[in-house]
Scaffold this motif. Structure first.
Motif, PDB file in Angstrom:
ATOM      1  N   LEU A  13       0.960  -1.160  -0.112  1.00 54.63           N
ATOM      2  CA  LEU A  13      -0.023  -0.128  -0.061  1.00 54.63           C
ATOM      3  C   LEU A  13       0.909   1.267   0.191  1.00 54.63           C
ATOM      4  O   LEU A  13       0.578   2.329   0.752  1.00 54.63           O
ATOM      5  CB  LEU A  13      -0.859   0.018   1.078  1.00 54.63           C
ATOM      6  N   ARG A  14       1.958   1.159  -0.801  1.00 53.62           N
ATOM      7  CA  ARG A  14       3.148   2.237  -0.891  1.00 53.62           C
ATOM      8  C   ARG A  14       2.278   3.779  -1.452  1.00 53.62           C
ATOM      9  O   ARG A  14       2.643   4.751  -0.599  1.00 53.62           O
ATOM     10  CB  ARG A  14       4.160   2.090  -1.474  1.00 53.62           C
ATOM     11  N   ASP A  15       1.663   3.711  -2.330  1.00 50.44           N
ATOM     12  CA  ASP A  15       0.813   4.765  -2.804  1.00 50.44           C
ATOM     13  C   ASP A  15      -0.114   5.469  -1.469  1.00 50.44           C
ATOM     14  O   ASP A  15      -0.051   6.674  -1.459  1.00 50.44           O
ATOM     15  CB  ASP A  15       0.365   4.502  -4.345  1.00 50.44           C
ATOM     16  N   LYS A 191       2.727 -15.017  -0.955  1.00 49.85           N
ATOM     17  CA  LYS A 191       1.902 -14.188  -2.272  1.00 49.85           C
ATOM     18  C   LYS A 191       1.469 -15.598  -3.126  1.00 49.85           C
ATOM     19  O   LYS A 191       2.116 -16.644  -2.904  1.00 49.85           O
ATOM     20  CB  LYS A 191       3.278 -13.597  -3.073  1.00 49.85           C
ATOM     21  N   ASP A 192       0.710 -15.143  -4.029  1.00 50.99           N
ATOM     22  CA  ASP A 192       0.180 -16.090  -5.299  1.00 50.99           C
ATOM     23  C   ASP A 192       0.649 -15.714  -6.500  1.00 50.99           C
ATOM     24  O   ASP A 192       1.239 -14.563  -6.671  1.00 50.99           O
ATOM     25  CB  ASP A 192      -1.069 -16.480  -5.129  1.00 50.99           C
ATOM     26  N   MET A 193       0.600 -16.674  -7.494  1.00 46.34           N
ATOM     27  CA  MET A 193       0.949 -16.134  -8.915  1.00 46.34           C
ATOM     28  C   MET A 193       0.069 -16.857  -9.813  1.00 46.34           C
ATOM     29  O   MET A 193      -0.570 -17.819  -9.730  1.00 46.34           O
ATOM     30  CB  MET A 193       2.388 -16.852  -9.140  1.00 46.34           C
ATOM     31  N   THR A 194      -0.160 -16.213 -10.743  1.00 46.50           N
ATOM     32  CA  THR A 194      -1.071 -16.231 -11.819  1.00 46.50           C
ATOM     33  C   THR A 194      -0.593 -17.634 -12.653  1.00 46.50           C
ATOM     34  O   THR A 194       0.611 -17.722 -12.778  1.00 46.50           O
ATOM     35  CB  THR A 194      -1.434 -15.140 -12.710  1.00 46.50           C
ATOM     36  N   THR A 195      -1.418 -18.171 -13.094  1.00 49.20           N
ATOM     37  CA  THR A 195      -1.309 -19.614 -13.750  1.00 49.20           C
ATOM     38  C   THR A 195      -0.835 -19.175 -15.243  1.00 49.20           C
ATOM     39  O   THR A 195      -0.508 -20.264 -16.212  1.00 49.20           O
ATOM     40  CB  THR A 195      -2.199 -20.799 -13.479  1.00 49.20           C
ATOM     41  N   PHE A 201       1.842 -11.101 -10.194  1.00 51.11           N
ATOM     42  CA  PHE A 201       1.296 -11.335  -8.654  1.00 51.11           C
ATOM     43  C   PHE A 201      -0.087 -11.483  -8.436  1.00 51.11           C
ATOM     44  O   PHE A 201      -1.007 -10.738  -8.866  1.00 51.11           O
ATOM     45  CB  PHE A 201       1.748 -10.041  -7.960  1.00 51.11           C
ATOM     46  N   ALA A 202      -0.694 -12.448  -7.742  1.00 53.31           N
ATOM     47  CA  ALA A 202      -2.030 -12.888  -7.525  1.00 53.31           C
ATOM     48  C   ALA A 202      -2.420 -12.704  -5.922  1.00 53.31           C
ATOM     49  O   ALA A 202      -1.495 -13.188  -5.199  1.00 53.31           O
ATOM     50  CB  ALA A 202      -2.504 -14.216  -7.943  1.00 53.31           C
ATOM     51  N   GLN A 232       2.465  -5.909  -6.994  1.00 51.13           N
ATOM     52  CA  GLN A 232       1.493  -5.305  -8.036  1.00 51.13           C
ATOM     53  C   GLN A 232      -0.045  -5.615  -7.831  1.00 51.13           C
ATOM     54  O   GLN A 232      -0.090  -7.026  -7.371  1.00 51.13           O
ATOM     55  CB  GLN A 232       2.180  -5.237  -9.286  1.00 51.13           C
ATOM     56  N   SER A 233      -0.774  -5.063  -8.407  1.00 51.79           N
ATOM     57  CA  SER A 233      -2.296  -5.818  -8.480  1.00 51.79           C
ATOM     58  C   SER A 233      -2.865  -5.208  -9.553  1.00 51.79           C
ATOM     59  O   SER A 233      -2.876  -3.997 -10.270  1.00 51.79           O
ATOM     60  CB  SER A 233      -2.985  -5.018  -7.132  1.00 51.79           C
ATOM     61  N   ARG A 234      -3.980  -6.009  -9.912  1.00 53.69           N
ATOM     62  CA  ARG A 234      -4.685  -5.748 -11.108  1.00 53.69           C
ATOM     63  C   ARG A 234      -6.115  -5.013 -10.707  1.00 53.69           C
ATOM     64  O   ARG A 234      -6.824  -4.671 -11.416  1.00 53.69           O
ATOM     65  CB  ARG A 234      -5.047  -6.754 -12.132  1.00 53.69           C
ATOM     66  N   ARG A 235      -6.322  -5.140  -9.188  1.00 53.97           N
ATOM     67  CA  ARG A 235      -7.561  -4.658  -8.769  1.00 53.97           C
ATOM     68  C   ARG A 235      -6.806  -3.291  -8.063  1.00 53.97           C
ATOM     69  O   ARG A 235      -5.587  -2.916  -8.077  1.00 53.97           O
ATOM     70  CB  ARG A 235      -8.130  -5.428  -7.563  1.00 53.97           C
ATOM     71  N   THR A 236      -7.533  -2.591  -7.283  1.00 53.87           N
ATOM     72  CA  THR A 236      -6.794  -1.513  -6.288  1.00 53.87           C
ATOM     73  C   THR A 236      -6.189  -2.379  -5.096  1.00 53.87           C
ATOM     74  O   THR A 236      -6.564  -3.540  -4.547  1.00 53.87           O
ATOM     75  CB  THR A 236      -7.965  -0.788  -5.660  1.00 53.87           C
TER      76      THR A 236
END
Length: 254
Positions: A13-15, A191-195, A201-202, A232-236
């Protein structure tokens, strides 16, 4: 497994933190996290931060501190004093810069890590090294840098914060690493990882990392804190870290 507290690495949540550090801590507390792994302190004095943490019901789980800071004796002493005030028992070396990733650099790093770790140990603080994937690429002598850093340092002084995403990305089994270094992993980065081919990063439970195996082995290896991080995130980012926390809480209440 269910009794192990869950912290959030604030780099996620750095930003948000840059805009409103205390307000972001409150949002993390409201989600239900038990603690914080710091990547900076929002410019707050230690006693001020401690007061805010107490009011929010959060613990200081860990602090990521750059190696260049930890190497300086005076700065290390200041960091240690800060940890004592905020009630933090873990300091982590978070990253090795690219200019210090040669085989010679890794061997030169051994006495440095031992020195930092010994001083932290004397103060009742765990000192851990946090990995990425590059420490898993074998050197020309066949040794993996992460193996070298853990096998050639004093296990009382230098422990590890395995990052299960980066271990998996490097083709390693994080469960095996946690088992191999039993009782030397006070912190685990979850952390998870997309397949897909991107291996992005998931949120926990949505990717291909063996999170269940990590949780099971980590509890056997006496992990003291699970630390959620979403680089990093694809969502907020706030949505992502909430999804991961909800996943863990669901797992722990089964």
């Amino acid at each position: 497994m269910g009794n192990t507290p869950i912290a959030l690495q604030m780099y996620s949540l750095r930003d948000e933190s840059e805009k409103d550090f205390i307000g972001t801590l409150k949002k993390v507390a409201d989600m239900g996290y038990d603690g914080i792994e710091f990547a900076g302190y929002g410019g707050l004095a230690a006693d001020v931060l401690k007061k805010e943490l107490d009011e929010l019901g959060l613990q200081a789980a860990s602090s990521h501190v750059p190696l260049t800071t930890l190497e300086q004796e005076q700065e290390l002493e200041e960091i240690i004093r800060y940890q004592h005030v905020i009630g933090c028992k873990n300091i982590v070396c978070p990253y090795l810069p690219p200019e210090r990733q040669t085989k010679e650099d890794y061997y030169d790093l051994l006495p440095i890590l031992n020195k930092i770790g010994k001083r932290c140990f004397e103060e009742g603080i765990n000192f851990s090294y946090h990995n990425h994937d590059f420490e898993l690429f074998p050197m020309d002598n066949g040794k993996k840098p992460l193996e070298l850093l853990l096998e050639e340092t004093n296990p009382q002084w230098v422990q590890t914060e395995f990052d299960v995403y980066w271990l998996t990305k490097a083709g390693e089994n994080p469960v095996e690493w946690i088992e191999r270094y039993h009782n030397r992993t006070p912190l685990i980065h979850l952390k998870d990882m997309t397949t897909d081919g991107e291996q992005f990063f998931a949120e926990l439970g949505t990717g291909g990392v063996d999170i269940d195996g990590v949780l099971t082995q980590g509890s056997k290896s006496n992990v003291e804190w699970w630390v959620v991080e979403q680089d990093q995130s694809r969502r907020t980012p706030l949505e992502s870290v909430k999804i991961s926390l909800d996943y863990l809480k669901q797992k722990f209440t089964r």
